[in-house]
Write an enzyme that holds these catalytic residues in place. Sequence first.
Site, short mmCIF file in Angstrom:
data_model
loop_
_atom_site.label_atom_id
_atom_site.label_comp_id
_atom_site.label_asym_id
_atom_site.label_seq_id
_atom_site.Cartn_x
_atom_site.Cartn_y
_atom_site.Cartn_z
N ALA A 1 9.20 0.05 4.80
CA ALA A 1 8.83 -1.05 3.90
C ALA A 1 8.19 -0.43 2.67
CB ALA A 1 7.84 -2.01 4.58
N GLU A 2 8.72 -0.74 1.48
CA GLU A 2 8.22 -0.08 0.27
C GLU A 2 6.79 -0.44 -0.06
OE1 GLU A 2 11.12 -3.28 -1.52
OE2 GLU A 2 10.99 -2.07 0.31
N ASN A 3 6.25 -1.47 0.59
CA ASN A 3 4.83 -1.79 0.37
C ASN A 3 3.91 -0.96 1.27
OD1 ASN A 3 6.22 -3.54 2.32
ND2 ASN A 3 4.25 -4.52 2.65
#
Length: 576
Positions: free
Chosen positions: A451-453
């Site tokens: 997840a890029e977050n």
Amino acid sequence: ADLDLTTQSHPSEDIPRRRRRRRRSRRKTMIRALRSTSALTGRTAAFRRPLCLPRGTAASCDNAVDVSSPPSSKRLGTVETSRSPTDGFAASSSYFRREYRPSRSLRTSSASSTHRHHRHLGETPSSSKLVPTAHEALTSLTNRGGGASPLFPGATVAVGGFGLSGTPETLLNALSDDGFPMEAKELTVVSLTAGVDEFALGKLVESGRIKRFVSSYVGENKNFESMFFGGELEVELTPQGTIAARLRAAGAGIPAFYTPTGAGTIYAEGGIPIKYKSDGSMIPEIESPPREVREFPDRDGITRKYVMEEALHADVSLVKAWKADTRGNLVFRGTARNANPDCAMAGRVCIAEAEEIVEAGELSPDEIHLPGVYVHRLIHAADNEKRIERLKVTAPDENGDKAKVIGGGRGRIMRRTAREFKDGMYVNLGIGMPTLASNFVPDNVRIELQAENGLMGIGPYPSPDHADPDYVNAGKETITAIPGASSFASSDSFAMIRGGHLDLTVLGALQASSNGDLASWIVPGKLLKGMGGAMDLVGSPGSRVVVTMDHVARDGTPKLLDECTLPLTGRGVVDR
């Protein structure tokens, strides 16, 4: 407490007054140093060699004693801790031992209670960064070295958080309040996302204090969208990874850098609407300027275009942590870390709020994610609602097979997508249809989802009673983490992406062309979403890009074209 460091008697009438003053001064200096060392570590340890004290005391370098031996003179107390006595470096001598008991978390409600904490910790009020309220933390701000408040008209404010996760609710509520001084107006706010209506960042948008908003994704805030199209708000859409990298560069003293993100698109060429005219004509009044582009060889020796980005400095940073100590050292939890560390680093002045505050020394140095050198004020997170933006829970069919729930054309697309997964791959799945592909991973294949977050190792949706607001994916949906997962800051996440460390990216689109162009982030004048992290993902070298989407729009318009008509996310980036 009074401490007599001498065991030898020296008749005062035989010692000149000046020498007595010097000795007293040396003793006081030594005591202050020992107290400071003990308070910083929160523990004590015995020196393995004799302690050298100033000449004239009971134990000088000429008459030293083993300080690990039982004390024979008056002392303040002993250490009460479960840690090993050799774990740390604070002084533990027969002449001075600091009374230390790990206490419960601190909760500040008044200035007097803050002062009591200082006394208990052996700290002076100037050495603790604890402030009773958010209003006081914001209004008492001065620039480093003194001077006017950094919350001046037109100031830049960096705000941590992704969606509603890791958002500094207490500080934003205080800044949005009608009673807050109106000098804080015409602000430029920098944040990965714009939040939702009437909550946290949404309240600040509606307060009328913001002139420009720098963000990567604003699609969940309807008031925000209407203000933008009505000409009331300037919006500077920027790729998510670029925002994180620009903030980090500001904190690291790097004035500019080059990135492949956005090369060959309207983002690099200029012309993205920043502000529309307020007459309802939908004519842009301000557009983004073109950015400098240069060519460099990538890691495989292939020449590629790179866009120059400047560091993004903030006058004030507002961040949220899970745990902190009174010296401003911060610990984050799960994906609530996101861009909070990057925002803190970029600010001339940083205010942090934390759910739990402990005494200096109770956090191990190895568990601290952000050192206190970046934090200037610290408050307790009094407003800690921690809403869940999109609650997603496990919903298997009667036989427990989640894959059978998805059928029809989308089910066929997901099954075909799953054939792209190879054992050992690191994969990023975009929001919507791509996320569903994880239900069709073959039994003999193991992949790790990013997840890029800020999470590597996404697990399934949680059970209804285990949803956690600190663990969300890029679509702001609740998730779990598999054994062996790791969390990290947004800048680290996009460093993995830009560095080509992911094997596969699967994402949706508004349009895709036969030559591999991709459009997925805006319909000018109609739909304002933002590129999010998509430009970073498709621009990374070495990563395979697969697009999953419906073949036609709701009105029957084809989405698979010879040439895209919408602004591009990436040029020639789609592999399948």
